[in-house]
Enzyme design. Structure first.
Site, PDB file in Angstrom:
ATOM      1  N   LEU A 112       0.680  -1.144  -0.257  1.00 43.48           N
ATOM      2  CA  LEU A 112      -0.126   0.003  -0.152  1.00 43.48           C
ATOM      3  C   LEU A 112       0.925   1.285  -0.064  1.00 43.48           C
ATOM      4  CD1 LEU A 112      -2.819  -0.771   2.746  1.00 43.48           C
ATOM      5  CD2 LEU A 112      -3.055  -0.950   0.217  1.00 43.48           C
ATOM      6  N   ASP A 113       0.506   2.284  -0.676  1.00 36.75           N
ATOM      7  CA  ASP A 113       1.118   3.486  -0.691  1.00 36.75           C
ATOM      8  C   ASP A 113       1.272   4.070   0.991  1.00 36.75           C
ATOM      9  OD1 ASP A 113       2.593   5.848  -2.146  1.00 36.75           O
ATOM     10  OD2 ASP A 113       0.691   6.956  -1.724  1.00 36.75           O
ATOM     11  N   LYS A 114       2.318   4.939   1.035  1.00 37.49           N
ATOM     12  CA  LYS A 114       2.607   5.277   2.483  1.00 37.49           C
ATOM     13  C   LYS A 114       1.423   5.832   2.986  1.00 37.49           C
ATOM     14  CE  LYS A 114       5.774   8.857   4.868  1.00 37.49           C
ATOM     15  NZ  LYS A 114       6.894   9.626   4.622  1.00 37.49           N
TER      16      LYS A 114
END
Length: 348
Positions: free
Chosen positions: A137-139
């Site tokens: 997942l993106d940050k």
């Protein structure tokens, strides 16, 4: 921690040179830019005093260099970072990743990542590729992630991702009013001039996002999304394409479409102060690698997205009734996830 210290005496041949130039010649194993960085950060002393990069040295001057370790050295070190564990057995670990946590170390984020936390929680996964991580997942995207605790489990999960049998559901709050459910089928690749971003262009890889309207408000829409492919930043890029970017997205937002004058002061402050993209991986389903059992987990929206929805609902204008929540299986029958180098790309 510092690796070591170097004590140098400036020879006659280097008299009159700038300190960074002299150091580059005396310590050729370090780049000039790195040495300049250390000088600015006060890791270099000349005759026991801090100096500027332009300071000139003379024969007999004593230079002390406190050599700094490379941040990359922290990439695979265990760190005592708390994990919000949703499920764990001898094969799998399912966590709720908070916004702000990077999944895998990379430039600019060599420590404080999910991988560092996993190594502290279960050191035995150090021998597994990517420490058992199979998708990301993106940050600034929160939500469910599964991690394999054995090599066999990791292989099985990768195969499930390739077979499009892993089910994942996302929730997003976007700008604007979307009027019907739909699909975005637009290829995604690296931005041609800003390499840290993704963009839609013909030379990109196929990317398909299905979205469904859950609630429609005056200037926002609450969506359920699922992916038929797993490209980097896919939902974020596709929402931008629809001119309905995700609230709080600092990269793919479109400030020109924000109807600031249509919002109350309270809503304006809350929405514009939302400091990450309003995107959350809310459900996850897969086949257990060891038992063969179909398993599914769901979590609540995080508190920041709940609060955002509450204030939006409080002053909705021209809103339709919330749509009936479909079953997870009915909605996600067509889920698919592509693997790049045996690992799912950032998929939001």
């Amino acid at each position: 921690m510092n690796d070591d210290e170097r004590l140098l005496i400036v020879p006659d041949t280097h008299a009159g040179l700038r300190v960074d130039v002299a150091l580059q010649q005396l310590l050729p194993e370090f780049s000039r830019s790195k040495l300049q960085e250390w000088i600015k950060d006060e890791f270099v002393l000349v005759n026991q005093s801090y100096v500027s990069v332009k300071h000139k040295v003379y024969a007999g001057d004593e230079i002390k260099v406190i050599v700094q370790s490379n941040p990359e050295n922290n990439a695979f070190l265990p760190e005592a970072i708390p994990l919000n564990i949703i499920f764990e057995d001898e094969t799998l670990l399912v966590i709720n990743k908070p916004a702000g946590m990077v999944v895998h170390p990379a430039i600019g984020n060599w420590s404080g990542t999910l991988l560092n936390a996993l190594l502290h929680h279960m050191p035995e996964i150090a021998h597994i590729p990517r420490c058992g991580i199979v998708h990301r997942l993106d940050k600034e995207t929160s939500g469910l992630l599964v991690v394999a605790k054995t090599l066999n489990a990791q292989t099985h999960l990768v195969q499930q991702l390739q077979a499009r049998s892993v089910k994942r559901e996302y929730r997003a709050i976007v700008w604007g009013q979307l009027w019907k459910n739909g699909t975005v089928n637009q290829p995604i690749g690296r931005h041609p001039s800003i390499r840290t971003r993704m963009a839609i262009h013909l030379s990109g890889r196929p990317a398909i996002t299905h979205y469904e309207i859950l609630e429609r408000f005056g200037v926002h829409t609450y969506l359920r999304c699922n992916l038929e492919t797993g490209r980097t930043h896919q939902i974020r890029v596709h929402m931008q394409y629809l001119k309905a970017p995700i609230v709080g997205d600092p990269v793919y937002g479109l400030k020109s479409i924000m109807p600031i004058k249509s919002m109350s002061e309270a809503l304006r402050q809350h929405v514009l102060g939302f400091n990450r993209q309003a995107l959350h991986a809310i459900r996850l389903g897969l086949i257990h690698p060891l038992s063969g059992e179909a398993m599914e987990w769901s979590i609540d929206l995080p508190d920041d997205m709940k609060a955002l929805l509450e204030i939006i609902r409080a002053e909705q204008v021209g809103v339709t009734e919330p749509l009936e929540d479909l079953s997870f299986d009915d909605y996600l029958d067509e889920v698919s996830d592509d693997i790049d180098d045996d690992m799912q790309e950032d998929d939001e």
